[in-house]
Scaffold this motif. Structure first.
Motif: not given
Length: 445
Positions: A338-366
């Motif tokens: 959002d700040a880059a857009e407001k500043e008028g910067l030319r940019f490329l962005s990428s989103d990803t979602e993984v797990y905090s640890r291998e998902k079969s292990f206790p406590g794994a969260v996005p």
């Protein structure tokens, strides 16, 4: 009059860092810190004393012994004037001191909007240890609280009051939470979590008046909404404390004391660091404030090096910052999307979602992450992260990548560690995934 090689006015993160690093660089220098407060505080810890997460005394740093061991003198006093012509300063106590080099680390003060009722009892701002003590004196009788400002400190206060069983109302003039810290789609996760807990949100609203006789009874918003309140906390930012510099003939701007890349003011042997300084963006070079203790510590070290003659220019700030609001840890460095857009910067962005640890292990969260790259050079200029697990490690790593001007080509093929109980599978390293995606967008893959 006592003479010193280096005098530092102020002993927050910037002042202490500068004094201690100066000692490392020159064991023979006479170094003095002058500060108003008897004790130093840990500002970011203050909200956590409200709900008992830590004791109020844990917000205080006992640094006298540390300074003595470093052979740094400490005087509790207030500097009233600086004579740049004869390199001396006068304190409120009547004492005077001479210096070869002077460092202003006068910090900042809470901004209190000029609204009716801001001076009523039970209306507070948070900056120092006494502020927390004053709230704790009355908090047992508080049923309804209004927090104004949805930045890091504001939301941490919401968290603390909620934990005490207080009905919490949050007022923010922008339409999102954390408007300076996260892009709107990332902060939407924070908003939904607050709403699910029953926190009442008044986003896109402005506090116009605080009503009461002796103490606060209600808040009036710009659309006429009335909110009952036993306590109001104004958390709407801070302003650089430039008063001493200004009356001493030192150049200041609207954002703070004017310094060059060596933290020198217009007076060659007077430096300024921390919240009181007008900073600049590492990425654009434009004026930019960074009211963060982490920035202040680094700036103090740079000033010490330059005083010692080890000339090293400071390239600017990227404001890496993290917090945890209830179960959600979030943070960013450099420009958000959002700040880059407001500043008028030319940019490329990428989103990803993984797990905090291998998902079969206790406590794994996005773990959700976004990287922002300059469109032309593919240099990393920003990062955002959100998870129920600690994200500070990834923000710190990406801060270094921004400062090193790493690009998507380098990050796509970085080498990294892996261990299923601690991090997701090797094929899902989020930094690599985002960098590869940006290379595809740029048609380099």
């Amino acid at each position: 009059m006592n003479e010193y090689d280096v005098i530092v006015i102020g002993a927050g993160p910037a002042g202490l860092s500068c004094a201690r690093f100066s000692r490392k660089l020159n064991p023979r220098w006479r170094i003095l810190i002058i500060r108003r407060q008897k004790k130093s505080i840990i500002p970011c810890a203050l909200p956590y004393a409200l709900d008992g997460t830590i004791k109020t005394d844990d917000c205080i740093k006992s640094d006298e012994k540390l300074l003595r061991s470093a052979n740094i003198d400490l005087v509790i006093d207030e500097v009233e004037s600086i004579s740049c012509e004869d390199n001396s300063l006068a304190a409120k106590s009547g004492k005077s001191f001479g210096y070869n080099n002077l460092v202003l680390a006068t910090g900042s003060f809470p901004f209190v909007p000029p609204i009716p009722g801001a001076n009523l009892k039970n209306v507070f701002s948070i900056k120092d240890h006494p502020d927390i003590l004053s709230i704790l004196e009355i908090v047992e009788d508080v049923r309804k609280a209004v927090v104004v400002g949805a930045g890091f400190i504001g939301l941490e206060l919401v968290n603390a009051f909620y934990n005490r069983g207080i009905e919490v109302n949050l007022v923010e003039m922008e339409s999102v939470c954390l408007p300076q810290n996260l892009s709107s789609d990332f902060s939407e996760n924070i908003k939904k979590d607050l709403e699910a807990r029953g926190v009442k949100l008044f986003l896109g609203k402005v506090l116009k008046e605080i009503k009461g006789e002796e103490k606060v009874k209600e808040c009036i918003l710009d659309d006429g909404t009335k909110i009952e309140a036993d306590l109001v906390v104004l958390s709407v930012g801070v302003r650089a404390d430039v008063s001493l510099a200004q009356k001493s003939g030192i150049d200041v701007t609207q954002k703070g004391i004017k310094v060059n890349e060596y933290f020198q003011t217009n007076i060659q042997n007077i430096y300024a660091v921390g919240d009181c300084v007008s900073g600049k963006s590492f990425i654009t070079g434009k004026p930019m404030n960074g009211f963060l203790a982490t920035n202040a510590v680094v700036e103090g070290k740079f000033a010490a090096m330059n005083i010692a003659g080890k000339k090293r220019p400071f390239a600017g700030i990227i404001n890496p910052a993290v917090t945890k609001i209830f179960d959600l840890s979030c943070g960013a460095a450099g420009f958000t999307r959002d700040a880059a857009e407001k500043e008028g910067l030319r940019f490329l962005s990428s989103d990803t979602e993984v797990y905090s640890r291998e998902k079969s292990f206790p406590g794994a969260v996005p773990l959700k992450m976004r990287l922002i790259f300059d469109r032309d050079t593919l240099t990393l200029i920003g990062a955002e992260a959100l998870s129920k697990e600690n994200v500070s490690w990834i923000i710190n790593m990406l801060s270094l990548a921004i400062l090193n001007k790493n690009n998507a080509r380098e990050l796509a093929f970085m080498q990294y560690c892996g261990h299923p109980p601690q991090i997701d599978v090797p094929a899902k390293m989020p930094i690599v995934l985002c960098a590869v995606d940006v290379l595809k967008q740029a048609k380099e893959l």
